[in-house]
Design a protein around this motif. Structure first.
Motif, PDB file in Angstrom:
ATOM      1  N   GLY A   9      -1.615  18.165   9.017  1.00 26.71           N
ATOM      2  CA  GLY A   9      -0.808  19.216   8.455  1.00 26.71           C
ATOM      3  C   GLY A   9      -0.129  18.525   7.528  1.00 26.71           C
ATOM      4  O   GLY A   9       1.037  18.317   6.714  1.00 26.71           O
ATOM      5  N   PHE A  10      -0.842  17.587   7.065  1.00 22.73           N
ATOM      6  CA  PHE A  10       0.004  16.381   5.623  1.00 22.73           C
ATOM      7  C   PHE A  10      -1.109  16.820   4.636  1.00 22.73           C
ATOM      8  O   PHE A  10      -2.160  17.165   4.415  1.00 22.73           O
ATOM      9  N   SER A  11      -0.424  17.259   2.922  1.00 19.39           N
ATOM     10  CA  SER A  11      -1.183  16.986   2.132  1.00 19.39           C
ATOM     11  C   SER A  11      -1.088  15.542   1.332  1.00 19.39           C
ATOM     12  O   SER A  11      -0.903  14.589   1.931  1.00 19.39           O
ATOM     13  N   SER A  12      -2.418  16.242   0.071  1.00 14.89           N
ATOM     14  CA  SER A  12      -2.775  15.296  -0.061  1.00 14.89           C
ATOM     15  C   SER A  12      -1.394  14.223  -0.726  1.00 14.89           C
ATOM     16  O   SER A  12      -1.574  13.443  -0.847  1.00 14.89           O
ATOM     17  N   ALA A  13       0.011  14.922  -1.337  1.00 12.21           N
ATOM     18  CA  ALA A  13       0.571  14.516  -2.236  1.00 12.21           C
ATOM     19  C   ALA A  13       1.328  14.051  -0.746  1.00 12.21           C
ATOM     20  O   ALA A  13       2.121  12.484  -1.344  1.00 12.21           O
ATOM     21  N   ASP A  14       1.098  14.074   0.567  1.00 10.34           N
ATOM     22  CA  ASP A  14       2.169  13.231   1.697  1.00 10.34           C
ATOM     23  C   ASP A  14       1.459  12.195   1.844  1.00 10.34           C
ATOM     24  O   ASP A  14       1.481  10.511   1.575  1.00 10.34           O
ATOM     25  N   HIS A  15       0.170  12.059   1.366  1.00 10.42           N
ATOM     26  CA  HIS A  15      -0.725  10.576   1.769  1.00 10.42           C
ATOM     27  C   HIS A  15      -0.640   9.538   0.807  1.00 10.42           C
ATOM     28  O   HIS A  15      -0.310   8.257   0.590  1.00 10.42           O
ATOM     29  N   LEU A  16      -0.549  10.067  -0.454  1.00  9.59           N
ATOM     30  CA  LEU A  16      -0.200   9.633  -2.087  1.00  9.59           C
ATOM     31  C   LEU A  16       0.845   9.007  -1.872  1.00  9.59           C
ATOM     32  O   LEU A  16       1.369   7.995  -2.404  1.00  9.59           O
ATOM     33  N   ARG A  17       2.334   9.357  -1.325  1.00 11.61           N
ATOM     34  CA  ARG A  17       3.575   8.607  -1.153  1.00 11.61           C
ATOM     35  C   ARG A  17       3.370   8.571   0.350  1.00 11.61           C
ATOM     36  O   ARG A  17       3.988   7.235  -0.109  1.00 11.61           O
ATOM     37  N   ASN A  18       2.622   8.190   1.010  1.00 10.32           N
ATOM     38  CA  ASN A  18       2.666   7.013   2.223  1.00 10.32           C
ATOM     39  C   ASN A  18       1.714   5.772   1.502  1.00 10.32           C
ATOM     40  O   ASN A  18       1.995   4.737   1.798  1.00 10.32           O
ATOM     41  N   ILE A  19       0.713   5.892   1.234  1.00  7.06           N
ATOM     42  CA  ILE A  19      -0.100   4.810   0.527  1.00  7.06           C
ATOM     43  C   ILE A  19       1.193   4.473  -0.789  1.00  7.06           C
ATOM     44  O   ILE A  19       1.056   2.808  -0.571  1.00  7.06           O
ATOM     45  N   ASN A  20       1.618   4.733  -1.085  1.00  7.94           N
ATOM     46  CA  ASN A  20       2.810   3.666  -2.202  1.00  7.94           C
ATOM     47  C   ASN A  20       3.715   3.194  -2.129  1.00  7.94           C
ATOM     48  O   ASN A  20       4.170   2.019  -2.843  1.00  7.94           O
ATOM     49  N   GLY A  21       4.385   3.683  -0.699  1.00  8.82           N
ATOM     50  CA  GLY A  21       4.865   2.895   0.195  1.00  8.82           C
ATOM     51  C   GLY A  21       4.953   2.106   0.808  1.00  8.82           C
ATOM     52  O   GLY A  21       5.177   1.146   0.750  1.00  8.82           O
ATOM     53  N   TRP A  22       3.558   2.050   0.921  1.00  9.42           N
ATOM     54  CA  TRP A  22       2.908   0.559   2.169  1.00  9.42           C
ATOM     55  C   TRP A  22       2.669  -0.018   0.735  1.00  9.42           C
ATOM     56  O   TRP A  22       2.642  -0.986   1.087  1.00  9.42           O
ATOM     57  N   VAL A  23       2.455   0.248   0.064  1.00 16.07           N
ATOM     58  CA  VAL A  23       1.882  -0.657  -1.493  1.00 16.07           C
ATOM     59  C   VAL A  23       3.103  -1.491  -1.804  1.00 16.07           C
ATOM     60  O   VAL A  23       3.111  -2.745  -2.019  1.00 16.07           O
ATOM     61  N   GLU A  24       3.828  -0.742  -2.038  1.00 16.12           N
ATOM     62  CA  GLU A  24       5.427  -1.850  -2.440  1.00 16.12           C
ATOM     63  C   GLU A  24       5.931  -2.211  -0.951  1.00 16.12           C
ATOM     64  O   GLU A  24       6.053  -3.697  -1.508  1.00 16.12           O
ATOM     65  N   ARG A  25       5.673  -2.382   0.102  1.00 17.65           N
ATOM     66  CA  ARG A  25       5.948  -3.021   0.984  1.00 17.65           C
ATOM     67  C   ARG A  25       5.304  -4.228   1.025  1.00 17.65           C
ATOM     68  O   ARG A  25       5.191  -5.169   1.879  1.00 17.65           O
TER      69      ARG A  25
END
Length: 86
Positions: free
Chosen positions: A66-82
């Motif tokens: 149920g995740f969109s590509s935008a959801d995945h990009l937001r998660n990746i962005n959060g991981w990269v920031e951390r």
């Protein structure tokens, strides 16, 4: 337009067209109400078709979880920031 909504609009026009030229106020009101009902049903049919199209699109752009590509990009962005802050 969907076939059903087209049929209801045609029925509204037909209802008005078949009204007697010289009719009582009650007859005019009944014809008007019948035509309005057909027109409202036509609009409802179009809204139903649009709602289905949106649901189909939503289903197409989401993955099995149920995740969109935008959801995945937001998660990746959060991981990269951390990672960058660590």
């Amino acid at each position: 337009m969907t076939d059903r909504s087209t049929q209801h609009l045609q029925e509204a026009i037909k209802t008005i067209g078949q009204a007697p030229a010289q009719s009582t106020p009650e007859t005019s009101l009944a014809v008007s109400q019948a035509a309005t009902a057909h027109a409202l049903i036509a609009v409802a049919e179009e809204l139903r078709a649009m709602r289905q199209a949106v649901e189909d699109l939503k289903e197409t752009v989401t993955d099995a979880d149920g995740f969109s590509s935008a959801d995945h990009l937001r998660n990746i962005n959060g991981w990269v920031e951390r990672i960058a802050k660590a």
